[in-house]
Enzyme design. Structure first.
Site, PDB file in Angstrom:
ATOM      1  N   CYS A   1       1.011  -1.264   0.028  1.00 33.13           N
ATOM      2  CA  CYS A   1       0.075  -0.057   0.173  1.00 33.13           C
ATOM      3  C   CYS A   1       0.889   1.347  -0.102  1.00 33.13           C
ATOM      4  O   CYS A   1       2.004   1.385   0.721  1.00 33.13           O
ATOM      5  CB  CYS A   1      -0.919  -0.157   1.284  1.00 33.13           C
ATOM      6  SG  CYS A   1      -1.994   1.316   1.434  1.00 33.13           S
TER       7      CYS A   1
ATOM      8  N   CYS B   1      -1.250   6.247   6.902  1.00 30.53           N
ATOM      9  CA  CYS B   1      -2.249   5.737   7.294  1.00 30.53           C
ATOM     10  C   CYS B   1      -2.280   4.568   8.535  1.00 30.53           C
ATOM     11  O   CYS B   1      -1.503   3.804   8.423  1.00 30.53           O
ATOM     12  CB  CYS B   1      -3.058   4.809   6.217  1.00 30.53           C
ATOM     13  SG  CYS B   1      -4.738   3.964   6.445  1.00 30.53           S
TER      14      CYS B   1
ATOM     15  N   CYS C   1      -3.818   0.001   8.870  1.00 35.49           N
ATOM     16  CA  CYS C   1      -3.207  -1.545   8.964  1.00 35.49           C
ATOM     17  C   CYS C   1      -1.593  -1.445   9.781  1.00 35.49           C
ATOM     18  O   CYS C   1      -1.298  -0.258  10.024  1.00 35.49           O
ATOM     19  CB  CYS C   1      -2.768  -1.947   7.315  1.00 35.49           C
ATOM     20  SG  CYS C   1      -3.867  -2.158   6.065  1.00 35.49           S
TER      21      CYS C   1
ATOM     22  N   GLN D   1     -20.287  -8.758  11.145  1.00 33.27           N
ATOM     23  CA  GLN D   1     -18.656  -9.093  10.831  1.00 33.27           C
ATOM     24  C   GLN D   1     -18.069  -8.752   9.449  1.00 33.27           C
ATOM     25  O   GLN D   1     -19.035  -8.568   8.541  1.00 33.27           O
ATOM     26  CB  GLN D   1     -18.340 -10.574  10.782  1.00 33.27           C
ATOM     27  CG  GLN D   1     -18.473 -11.411  12.330  1.00 33.27           C
ATOM     28  CD  GLN D   1     -17.297 -10.928  13.274  1.00 33.27           C
ATOM     29  OE1 GLN D   1     -16.328 -10.559  12.656  1.00 33.27           O
ATOM     30  NE2 GLN D   1     -17.656 -11.203  14.202  1.00 33.27           N
TER      31      GLN D   1
ATOM     32  N   TYR E   1     -25.101 -11.090  23.829  1.00 35.30           N
ATOM     33  CA  TYR E   1     -24.306 -10.113  23.236  1.00 35.30           C
ATOM     34  C   TYR E   1     -24.647 -10.393  21.895  1.00 35.30           C
ATOM     35  O   TYR E   1     -23.800 -10.615  20.692  1.00 35.30           O
ATOM     36  CB  TYR E   1     -22.749  -9.805  23.514  1.00 35.30           C
ATOM     37  CG  TYR E   1     -22.423  -9.755  24.836  1.00 35.30           C
ATOM     38  CD1 TYR E   1     -22.349  -8.741  25.596  1.00 35.30           C
ATOM     39  CD2 TYR E   1     -22.158 -11.119  25.512  1.00 35.30           C
ATOM     40  CE1 TYR E   1     -21.806  -8.688  26.776  1.00 35.30           C
ATOM     41  CE2 TYR E   1     -21.661 -11.092  26.695  1.00 35.30           C
ATOM     42  CZ  TYR E   1     -21.474  -9.915  27.558  1.00 35.30           C
ATOM     43  OH  TYR E   1     -21.094  -9.716  28.737  1.00 35.30           O
TER      44      TYR E   1
ATOM     45  N   GLU F   1     -29.234  -8.667  23.882  1.00 36.64           N
ATOM     46  CA  GLU F   1     -28.391  -7.660  23.335  1.00 36.64           C
ATOM     47  C   GLU F   1     -29.077  -6.291  23.734  1.00 36.64           C
ATOM     48  O   GLU F   1     -30.115  -5.956  24.142  1.00 36.64           O
ATOM     49  CB  GLU F   1     -28.792  -7.686  21.819  1.00 36.64           C
ATOM     50  CG  GLU F   1     -28.679  -6.642  20.880  1.00 36.64           C
ATOM     51  CD  GLU F   1     -26.857  -6.119  20.945  1.00 36.64           C
ATOM     52  OE1 GLU F   1     -26.493  -4.983  20.991  1.00 36.64           O
ATOM     53  OE2 GLU F   1     -26.224  -7.262  21.144  1.00 36.64           O
TER      54      GLU F   1
ATOM     55  N   ASP G   1     -20.612 -13.460  22.719  1.00 34.09           N
ATOM     56  CA  ASP G   1     -19.726 -12.788  21.658  1.00 34.09           C
ATOM     57  C   ASP G   1     -19.724 -11.251  22.229  1.00 34.09           C
ATOM     58  O   ASP G   1     -20.374 -10.459  21.416  1.00 34.09           O
ATOM     59  CB  ASP G   1     -20.331 -12.779  20.402  1.00 34.09           C
ATOM     60  CG  ASP G   1     -19.490 -12.428  19.277  1.00 34.09           C
ATOM     61  OD1 ASP G   1     -18.400 -11.678  19.595  1.00 34.09           O
ATOM     62  OD2 ASP G   1     -19.636 -12.239  18.100  1.00 34.09           O
TER      63      ASP G   1
ATOM     64  N   CYS H   1     -12.627 -10.876  19.833  1.00 33.01           N
ATOM     65  CA  CYS H   1     -12.195 -10.128  19.105  1.00 33.01           C
ATOM     66  C   CYS H   1     -10.819  -9.550  19.373  1.00 33.01           C
ATOM     67  O   CYS H   1     -10.024  -8.956  18.901  1.00 33.01           O
ATOM     68  CB  CYS H   1     -12.943  -9.061  18.372  1.00 33.01           C
ATOM     69  SG  CYS H   1     -13.564  -7.845  19.426  1.00 33.01           S
TER      70      CYS H   1
END
Length: 454
Positions: free
Chosen positions: A93, A101, A104, A283, A312, A336, A380, A407
């Site tokens: 990139c 940036c 990433c 996702q 969740y 939720e 989750d 995550c």
């Protein structure tokens, strides 16, 4: 004795204020990778450096980007590579690199090396926060790429189906720099999904806008743009290269409101269609939902007639998968906190008579249900994890198996430690590279009562 003259306020501040080290450069040997997309090094004085844009084993010149004398650690960028790692490549990139940036973290690493680094982070967090080795967690150390993402070095998978572009004062779209509000104008994001890139967000001006979020659904042709205007600004006429629905974030209430088109996108996973409204959570990788459902169901092995919790639950992804498998004699309760997500979940799962969705925080709603026994649990949680109180409650429900989707490996490891205290052990752990080029991973841990594993 003559009294010393009082110091002026300016002199007092000068004494109290620490000396900034921003801009200072150090030649360092780079040590192991750390959680957060950087590696650890030390200055000659022993001060810890968290260094981005480098790899373990390299010798680099690191320039401090945050920190001061006496701080516990400094943040830095590797601005010159003196002795490169064999895993280093030139970043594909053109917008990646020091001061550029911040989207990433590992553009400069071979794809296989990225996955190894992520695996090392997960292993370190498990050991440090849960006292678990990979073997004790039932994990072989592999970080699995999503289908289609295993590409040669120098090629970048286009996976990100939701991209929030920041807009500078001149109306140019870009992405934020690392840990900064500054904007890097771009003409193309390499990790953006093709259906996002086709909209041409970066190729037009966005006067008066603060952000423009682009969403391209998986399994349908739905595309959506969510505009956040600056205070007092009017919405521009949105003319993009593909049809889109348009939403706006309200200046007063912060809610997402329909301008034109559908107020939702239709996502597809596990042979079901899910409505996701108002920029709600789904996702980001197009293969992620199916990948995670498969991992969770393979780990839980639901049976007809099971009672299951989906905590969740978002718009009902795992609740729908569970409902399919527990059948008419089973039951699923989803909890939720988001009002719109609950509305979507109830819509998405309306065909299942034995599914109920409750709105509110898990730690508040679950005790009020009166449920004291379940067969299966899926949770989750958000990036911060479920926390000790919730895990303690779940550990009392006698679940045959628990699937924890995470995550953030640090939050996962902390909660796994709490589950161990509550009498559960990790049966298996699977780790997926669903965010290539970034430091993020997705984990699925399957737990069972510790007594069963003896």
């Amino acid at each position: 004795m003559q009294a010393e003259p009082k110091k002026s306020q300016a002199e007092q501040r000068a004494v109290a204020e620490p000396v900034s080290l921003v801009g200072e450069e150090y030649e360092v040997e780079v040590g192991p990778v750390a959680h957060g997309g950087h590696c650890i090094a030390r200055t000659s004085e022993g001060q810890v450096l968290f260094v981005r844009h480098t790899l373990p084993g390299e010798r680099v010149v690191a320039r401090v980007t945050e920190g001061e004398e006496g701080a516990r650690f400094l943040r830095a960028d590797a601005v010159e590579i003196l002795d490169p790692s064999k895993d280093r490549i030139e970043a594909p990139c053109p917008f990646a690199g020091p001061g550029r940036c911040g989207g990433c973290d590992w553009q400069h690493a071979k794809p296989g090396a990225q996955r190894r680094l992520k695996g090392e982070v997960v292993a370190e967090q498990l050991q440090r926060l849960a006292g678990l080795t990979p073997e004790e967690a039932g994990w072989d150390g592999t970080v699995m790429p999503a289908e289609g993402d295993k590409l040669p070095a120098g090629q970048v998978p286009s996976w990100r189906t939701r991209v929030q572009f920041a807009v500078d004062a001149d109306g140019r779209a870009g992405l934020r720099r690392h840990r900064s509000h500054e904007i890097e104008p771009i003409d193309h994001c390499m990790i953006a999904a093709e259906a996002v890139s086709e909209l041409g967000i970066e190729r037009r001006d966005w006067p008066g806008m603060a952000t423009v979020e682009a969403i391209a659904a998986t399994g349908s042709q739905d595309r959506q743009v969510i505009l956040t205007p600056r205070p007092g600004a009017r919405l521009p006429i949105v003319e993009l290269d593909r049809p889109v629905s348009v939403m706006r974030v309200g200046e007063k209430d912060g809610g997402v409101h329909r301008v034109h088109g559908r107020p939702f996108v239709r996502e597809r996973a596990d042979d079901h269609t899910y409505r996701v409204g108002s920029g709600g959570f789904w996702q980001v990788h197009p293969k992620a939902a199916d990948t995670l459902v498969t991992a969770v169901m393979q780990g839980l092995l639901p049976r007809k007639g099971d009672m299951a919790l989906d905590l969740y639950c978002g718009v009902g992804l795992f609740a729908g998968a569970l409902a399919d498998r527990v059948g008419d004699q089973g039951a699923v309760l989803g909890i939720e906190s988001g009002k719109r997500a609950v509305e979507d979940a109830r819509h998405n799962l309306a065909a299942f008579d034995r599914v109920r969705i409750e709105q509110g925080k898990v730690e508040s709603v679950l005790p009020r249900t009166g449920i004291d026994e379940v067969d299966l649990i899926v949770l989750d949680p958000p990036r911060a994890g479920a926390g000790r109180k919730t895990v303690q409650h779940l550990s009392t429900l006698g679940a045959r198996r628990i699937a924890y989707v995470a995550c953030d490996p640090a939050a996962l490891a902390r909660d796994l430690g709490y589950f161990q205290d509550g009498g559960y052990r990790v049966r298996t752990l699977r780790v997926f590279d669903l965010f290539p080029m970034t430091a993020h991973v997705e984990c699925v841990a399957i737990l069972e009562p510790a007594a069963k594993g003896l």
